[in-house]
Motif scaffolding. Structure first.
Motif, short mmCIF file in Angstrom:
data_model
loop_
_atom_site.label_atom_id
_atom_site.label_comp_id
_atom_site.label_asym_id
_atom_site.label_seq_id
_atom_site.Cartn_x
_atom_site.Cartn_y
_atom_site.Cartn_z
N SER B 99 0.84 -1.18 0.00
CA SER B 99 0.00 0.00 0.00
C SER B 99 0.88 1.25 0.00
CB SER B 99 -0.89 -0.06 1.24
OG SER B 99 -1.98 0.79 1.11
N VAL B 100 0.79 2.05 -1.07
CA VAL B 100 1.61 3.26 -1.19
C VAL B 100 1.10 4.34 -0.23
CG1 VAL B 100 2.36 5.09 -2.78
CG2 VAL B 100 2.09 2.75 -3.63
N ASN B 171 10.76 8.52 -5.84
CA ASN B 171 11.62 7.33 -5.93
C ASN B 171 10.83 6.12 -6.45
OD1 ASN B 171 10.17 7.26 -3.47
ND2 ASN B 171 11.55 5.70 -2.66
N LEU B 172 9.51 6.10 -6.21
CA LEU B 172 8.70 5.01 -6.74
C LEU B 172 8.42 5.21 -8.23
CD1 LEU B 172 6.14 4.30 -3.86
CD2 LEU B 172 8.39 3.30 -4.28
N ILE B 173 8.28 6.46 -8.64
CA ILE B 173 8.11 6.71 -10.08
C ILE B 173 9.38 6.30 -10.82
CG2 ILE B 173 7.77 8.51 -11.83
CD1 ILE B 173 5.85 9.87 -9.84
N ALA B 174 10.54 6.56 -10.22
CA ALA B 174 11.80 6.11 -10.82
C ALA B 174 11.82 4.58 -10.95
CB ALA B 174 12.99 6.59 -9.96
N ALA B 175 11.36 3.88 -9.91
CA ALA B 175 11.35 2.41 -9.96
C ALA B 175 10.35 1.89 -11.00
CB ALA B 175 11.02 1.84 -8.58
N TYR B 176 9.32 2.66 -11.26
CA TYR B 176 8.35 2.29 -12.32
C TYR B 176 8.99 2.47 -13.69
CZ TYR B 176 4.00 2.36 -15.09
OH TYR B 176 3.02 2.11 -16.01
N LEU B 177 9.79 3.54 -13.82
CA LEU B 177 10.42 3.83 -15.11
C LEU B 177 11.69 3.00 -15.32
CD1 LEU B 177 10.02 7.71 -15.07
CD2 LEU B 177 8.66 6.08 -16.40
N GLY B 178 12.13 2.32 -14.26
CA GLY B 178 13.32 1.46 -14.40
C GLY B 178 14.62 2.24 -14.35
#
Lengths: 190, 190
Positions: B99-100, B171-178
């Motif tokens: 859960s974000v 940081n989660l958007i970065a992990a989504y974009l790889g």
């Protein structure tokens, strides 16, 4: 195996249709032949059919602005292929499908598939099952693309799809892995 | 909007159920609350439920051997999330869901969903429709990953998912974009 029995056996692994029900469904499909290299779906055209591969191999691919090709999927016997975005949204295709080898397929229009799904609950189940599997495979491929290097993905491809590896030219496997033919050659002397 | 009406409206956009039919379906769901950061599905555990988000945001993610995180999906209200491979194959989860934000969800077990689909043809149609859309979105994301650089994918993400962008840490958007958080910062001073 003939096209009708191949499709019948494929559906029977997932759900039950009576012979009469299957015959009614099968009557909505058209048997079509494609020569090696022939276009099946062309980006920019309307796409209103999907394809069940009986023999040979299709590929689904995208060409970007720099004319670089990316392969989304190979489709071997009993696999399905189309531009599903175009099909479901009733828009023009943005990706292409063509024939990697001479191929025989069964085609069905989006409208006919939807009508069959309304008429036969078990067939609706079959198509839900099929797309569920496609979704999971697509998620796995995305994760593998994010997480793994070319070497890992090449070996994963060999393990998952030995039949595809045996009949598909190496430049197409490179386009599936998202690398140049030269990179693949350097890694494997293929 | 309360959970029941949110799900009812979501299904009604796609297919028709009578009030009595919907009430029967809804009775199979459980209302659950998760706190920010709380695990919903944990890799290694059995996963037998899927989740319809009522409020807040979930994320689906994979942690590799080097403890690097890859985000497969964010799930906002009216989106669904689970480890679908584990669900459909009845195996242990290989990916995680957490859960974000604080979140309220409706959960349903795989067995209950399958039974509802058998009992209500229109609901089977709904879940086929939903999976079709998920499949197309997954293919598009794969293609974008293969074809586009981080800059393009970041701007695409902003355009497609402004609501997610507004509530999800960078940081989660970065992990989504790889990419790393640092790469994203360098590009955008975010």
């Amino acid at each position: 195996m003939d096209a009708k029995n191949l499709l019948k056996g494929h559906i029977a692994k997932v759900t039950q249709l009576t012979d009469a029900e299957f015959d009614h469904c099968f009557a909505q499909f058209k048997l079509r032949q494609f020569q090696k290299g022939q276009a099946v779906v062309t980006a920019g055209d309307m796409a209103d059919e999907e394809y069940f591969v009986v023999s040979g191999c299709l590929k689904t691919f995208f060409i970007n602005e720099d004319m670089k090709m990316f392969i989304l999927q190979f489709a071997m016997p009993t696999w399905w292929a189309s531009d599903y975005h175009a099909l479901y949204e009733r828009t023009r295709a943005t990706i292409n499908v063509d024939s990697v080898t001479d191929a025989v397929v069964l085609s069905i229009t989006n409208d006919d598939r939807e009508k069959l799904c309304r008429d036969f609950h078990n067939l609706e189940y079959f198509f839900r099952w099929r797309t569920n599997r496609g979704y999971v495979a697509s998620q796995k491929r995305l994760l593998s693309f994010m997480n793994n290097n070319v070497k890992f993905r090449y070996e994963e491809f060999l393990k998952l799809y030995p039949d595809v590896y045996n009949i598909v030219p190496k430049n197409l496997i490179a386009a599936y892995l998202g690398v140049s033919r030269e990179t693949l050659s350097r890694l494997y002397n293929t």
